[in-house]
Design a protein around this motif. Sequence first.
Motif, mmCIF file in Angstrom:
data_model
loop_
_atom_site.group_PDB
_atom_site.id
_atom_site.type_symbol
_atom_site.label_atom_id
_atom_site.label_comp_id
_atom_site.label_asym_id
_atom_site.label_seq_id
_atom_site.Cartn_x
_atom_site.Cartn_y
_atom_site.Cartn_z
ATOM 1 N N TYR A 130 -14.575 -1.100 -1.346
ATOM 2 C CA TYR A 130 -13.901 -1.512 -2.458
ATOM 3 C C TYR A 130 -13.752 -2.881 -2.879
ATOM 4 O O TYR A 130 -13.853 -3.340 -4.037
ATOM 5 C CB TYR A 130 -12.244 -1.024 -2.267
ATOM 6 N N TYR A 152 -13.441 4.398 9.475
ATOM 7 C CA TYR A 152 -13.599 4.741 8.153
ATOM 8 C C TYR A 152 -12.387 3.750 7.125
ATOM 9 O O TYR A 152 -13.120 3.564 6.119
ATOM 10 C CB TYR A 152 -13.241 6.048 8.341
ATOM 11 N N MET A 176 -7.915 0.560 -6.437
ATOM 12 C CA MET A 176 -8.344 0.215 -5.055
ATOM 13 C C MET A 176 -9.251 -0.943 -5.109
ATOM 14 O O MET A 176 -9.173 -1.989 -4.118
ATOM 15 C CB MET A 176 -8.834 1.159 -4.102
ATOM 16 N N ASN A 211 -13.458 2.124 -7.667
ATOM 17 C CA ASN A 211 -11.791 2.866 -8.029
ATOM 18 C C ASN A 211 -10.916 1.705 -8.508
ATOM 19 O O ASN A 211 -10.676 0.637 -8.258
ATOM 20 C CB ASN A 211 -11.310 3.520 -7.114
ATOM 21 N N ARG A 243 -17.805 0.965 -3.391
ATOM 22 C CA ARG A 243 -16.881 1.722 -3.907
ATOM 23 C C ARG A 243 -16.195 1.445 -4.928
ATOM 24 O O ARG A 243 -15.372 0.366 -4.966
ATOM 25 C CB ARG A 243 -16.236 2.237 -2.650
ATOM 26 N N CYS A 299 0.945 -1.168 -0.105
ATOM 27 C CA CYS A 299 -0.139 0.118 -0.093
ATOM 28 C C CYS A 299 0.855 1.290 0.060
ATOM 29 O O CYS A 299 0.527 2.217 -0.602
ATOM 30 C CB CYS A 299 -0.869 0.021 1.312
ATOM 31 N N GLN A 302 -6.824 -3.671 -5.528
ATOM 32 C CA GLN A 302 -5.914 -3.672 -4.024
ATOM 33 C C GLN A 302 -6.714 -4.597 -3.114
ATOM 34 O O GLN A 302 -5.981 -5.235 -2.359
ATOM 35 C CB GLN A 302 -5.511 -2.608 -3.726
ATOM 36 N N CYS A 340 1.753 3.489 -3.020
ATOM 37 C CA CYS A 340 0.949 4.673 -3.603
ATOM 38 C C CYS A 340 0.781 5.716 -2.470
ATOM 39 O O CYS A 340 0.955 6.715 -2.702
ATOM 40 C CB CYS A 340 -0.183 4.168 -3.935
ATOM 41 N N HIS A 341 0.477 5.305 -1.178
ATOM 42 C CA HIS A 341 0.059 6.002 -0.190
ATOM 43 C C HIS A 341 1.266 6.612 0.525
ATOM 44 O O HIS A 341 1.205 7.485 1.437
ATOM 45 C CB HIS A 341 -0.919 5.323 0.861
HETATM 46 C C1 HEC Z 1 -1.670 1.614 -7.309
HETATM 47 C C2 HEC Z 1 -1.765 2.938 -6.209
HETATM 48 C C3 HEC Z 1 -2.393 2.247 -4.936
HETATM 49 C C4 HEC Z 1 -2.056 1.211 -4.060
HETATM 50 C C5 HEC Z 1 -1.094 0.131 -4.395
HETATM 51 C C6 HEC Z 1 -2.945 1.166 -3.096
HETATM 52 N N1 HEC Z 1 -3.838 2.255 -3.080
HETATM 53 FE FE1 HEC Z 1 -5.386 2.891 -1.668
HETATM 54 N N2 HEC Z 1 -5.931 4.415 -3.098
HETATM 55 C C7 HEC Z 1 -5.515 4.725 -4.199
HETATM 56 C C8 HEC Z 1 -5.988 5.696 -4.797
HETATM 57 C C9 HEC Z 1 -5.892 6.104 -6.132
HETATM 58 C C10 HEC Z 1 -7.257 6.135 -3.976
HETATM 59 C C11 HEC Z 1 -8.325 6.774 -4.133
HETATM 60 C C12 HEC Z 1 -9.460 6.035 -4.749
HETATM 61 C C13 HEC Z 1 -10.869 6.606 -4.719
HETATM 62 O O1 HEC Z 1 -10.987 7.902 -5.372
HETATM 63 O O2 HEC Z 1 -11.802 6.097 -4.379
HETATM 64 C C14 HEC Z 1 -7.158 5.194 -2.669
HETATM 65 C C15 HEC Z 1 -7.800 5.153 -1.880
HETATM 66 C C16 HEC Z 1 -7.709 4.520 -0.479
HETATM 67 C C17 HEC Z 1 -8.641 4.424 0.622
HETATM 68 C C18 HEC Z 1 -9.806 5.347 1.030
HETATM 69 C C19 HEC Z 1 -9.351 6.637 1.294
HETATM 70 C C20 HEC Z 1 -10.334 7.600 1.771
HETATM 71 O O3 HEC Z 1 -10.051 8.388 2.420
HETATM 72 O O4 HEC Z 1 -11.608 7.380 1.646
HETATM 73 C C21 HEC Z 1 -8.202 3.450 1.605
HETATM 74 C C22 HEC Z 1 -8.525 3.144 2.874
HETATM 75 C C23 HEC Z 1 -7.077 2.937 0.861
HETATM 76 N N3 HEC Z 1 -6.564 3.393 -0.365
HETATM 77 C C24 HEC Z 1 -6.135 1.825 1.544
HETATM 78 C C25 HEC Z 1 -5.113 0.947 0.867
HETATM 79 C C26 HEC Z 1 -4.616 -0.138 1.263
HETATM 80 C C27 HEC Z 1 -4.592 -0.684 2.661
HETATM 81 C C28 HEC Z 1 -3.831 -0.416 0.475
HETATM 82 C C29 HEC Z 1 -2.886 -1.967 0.505
HETATM 83 C C30 HEC Z 1 -3.723 -2.987 0.650
HETATM 84 C C31 HEC Z 1 -3.794 0.371 -0.734
HETATM 85 N N4 HEC Z 1 -4.556 1.348 -0.443
HETATM 86 C C32 HEC Z 1 -3.076 0.250 -2.009
HETATM 87 C C33 HEC Z 1 -4.209 3.895 -4.859
HETATM 88 C C34 HEC Z 1 -3.635 2.956 -4.168
#
Ligand code: HEC
Length: 112
Positions: A66, A58, A76, A73, A71, A32, A79, A35-36
Amino acid sequence: MKASLLIALLAFVSSSAQAGSGGAAAQKAEVCAACHGADFNTPISEDIPRLAGQYPDYLARAMTDYKSGVRKNALMNGQAEGLSAQDIEELSAYIGALPGNLKILPLHRFIR
Ligand code: HEC
């Protein structure tokens, strides 16, 4: 402290105790962080949300939605697909406990 936060923190403490130092959750969160951001507070792009310090309930709700597709995306949904309920619980507690700069703005800033 909110009960859900307390429960999530307790879950985090017990899961990291099981996994020894570093913890299973920290390991699961590595993918995660790509990206984050390594600290979950410095995402690699402005379309990627900051997660550090977000309420664990949250975070868990977002990941569950997701996973189920409620939801949508493209990034996500992929993921979250492989996360178990336990993964979601551990990741939410871990990420929510990290120091971050998310804050709640007082409502009077928006309503006059
Ligand atoms: C390839 C890039 C990428 C990876 C790897 C990734 N994310 Fe994300 N994540 C995003 C993006 C882009 C969004 C915004 C999506 C949307 O608009 O709903 C997001 C949104 C989220 C959100 C929602 C946040 C909110 O404020 O509503 C959560 C929770 C989250 N990710 C958790 C994770 C977790 C846990 C992992 C690992 C298992 C992970 N992400 C891996 C790109 C990524």
